[in-house]
Write an enzyme that holds these catalytic residues in place. Structure first.
Site, PDB file in Angstrom:
ATOM      1  N   ASP A 146      68.921  34.059  52.458  1.00  0.00           N
ATOM      2  CA  ASP A 146      67.880  35.052  52.264  1.00  0.00           C
ATOM      3  C   ASP A 146      66.740  34.692  53.226  1.00  0.00           C
ATOM      4  O   ASP A 146      66.677  33.560  53.730  1.00  0.00           O
ATOM      5  CB  ASP A 146      67.416  35.004  50.809  1.00  0.00           C
ATOM      6  N   ASP A 162      62.791  36.051  53.194  1.00  0.00           N
ATOM      7  CA  ASP A 162      61.477  35.837  52.579  1.00  0.00           C
ATOM      8  C   ASP A 162      61.599  34.957  51.343  1.00  0.00           C
ATOM      9  O   ASP A 162      62.346  35.267  50.410  1.00  0.00           O
ATOM     10  CB  ASP A 162      60.857  37.181  52.188  1.00  0.00           C
ATOM     11  N   ASP A 184      66.353  32.496  46.770  1.00  0.00           N
ATOM     12  CA  ASP A 184      65.233  32.050  45.933  1.00  0.00           C
ATOM     13  C   ASP A 184      65.029  32.896  44.699  1.00  0.00           C
ATOM     14  O   ASP A 184      64.086  32.656  43.945  1.00  0.00           O
ATOM     15  CB  ASP A 184      63.939  32.040  46.761  1.00  0.00           C
TER      16      ASP A 184
END
Length: 233
Positions: free
Chosen positions: A12, A14, A174
């Site tokens: 991922d 961001d 995240d």
């Protein structure tokens, strides 16, 4: 050096590879200002990131007075995107240890991918502005396959494996958008505790959690052993 268990490792963007919450907060507050709303603190925006710009803006509007009409929302969304595109990497940086970690995976022959819900053109621009583009085999955005195909659906991760030529893959994220997509794709997932976590990292359903990128390579080796395919004779 023993064989690394994964041929493909996807990330991922961001909150996983890069800390972008400052630049995203500026873009959100630019859009809110068009509606006469008070700005939200960067720490608040940090908790809104994960599902794409639309969801981030909707959460910011809900926090500052409630939703707006659909047509006005589209205007504010366009304003957010335009501002962000012009100021996409002012404060954004790799999380600590990120460069060394990418080097370590490259040495092991791993095909490294970015798979994000961010618009693909924005993901590519962030990586280009940070001089990171040449580190990634492919970049896949939330719009790459069209509407309705972003995480937590598995479609983008399935595309990652296809475009990387196949092989064992792992994913690093995240949020539950990431862990749910990986689970649906049948891919092990490592969660980072330093990112924009939408629930406590231990509750995300990841195969492992790391607190620094220095831990990623050995953790992937361990996860690879635990999730090794059965030996057939």
């Amino acid at each position: 050096m023993s064989a690394f268990p994964f041929q493909i490792v996807g990330f991922d963007l961001d909150g996983t590879l890069v800390d972008s919450h400052g630049d995203l907060a500026h873009a959100v507050n630019h859009a809110l200002a068009q509606e006469g709303r008070a700005p939200v603190a960067p720490a608040q925006v940090r908790a809104m990131i994960g599902g794409g710009a639309r969801k981030m803006l909707a959460k910011a509007l809900a926090t500052t007075g409630g939703p707006v009409a659909d047509a006005r929302f589209e205007e504010l969304h366009d304003a957010l995107l335009a501002f962000y595109e012009d100021n996409i990497a002012v404060e954004t940086r790799l999380f600590p240890g990120g460069a060394a970690m990418l080097d370590a995976l490259a040495v092991r022959g791993v095909r490294i991918a970015v798979v994000t819900n961010k618009l693909e053109r924005f993901a590519r621009k962030v990586l280009a502005d940070l001089d990171l583009s040449n580190r990634f085999f492919i970049v896949i955005g939330g719009d790459t396959l069209g509407p309705g195909r972003a995480k937590p659906r598995p479609d983008l991760l399935n595309l990652m494996v296809e475009r990387c030529g196949g092989g064992r893959a792992a994913y690093v994220g995240d949020s539950t958008y990431d862990t749910r997509a990986a689970a649906a794709a049948g891919i092990p997932c490592v969660a980072v505790s330093f990112g924009f976590n939408d629930v406590p990292p231990a509750e995300m359903g990841a195969d492992a959690v790391i607190a620094h990128f220095d831990e990623l390579v050995p953790v992937l080796e361990s996860v690879g052993l635990r999730n090794a395919p059965p030996i057939t004779v």
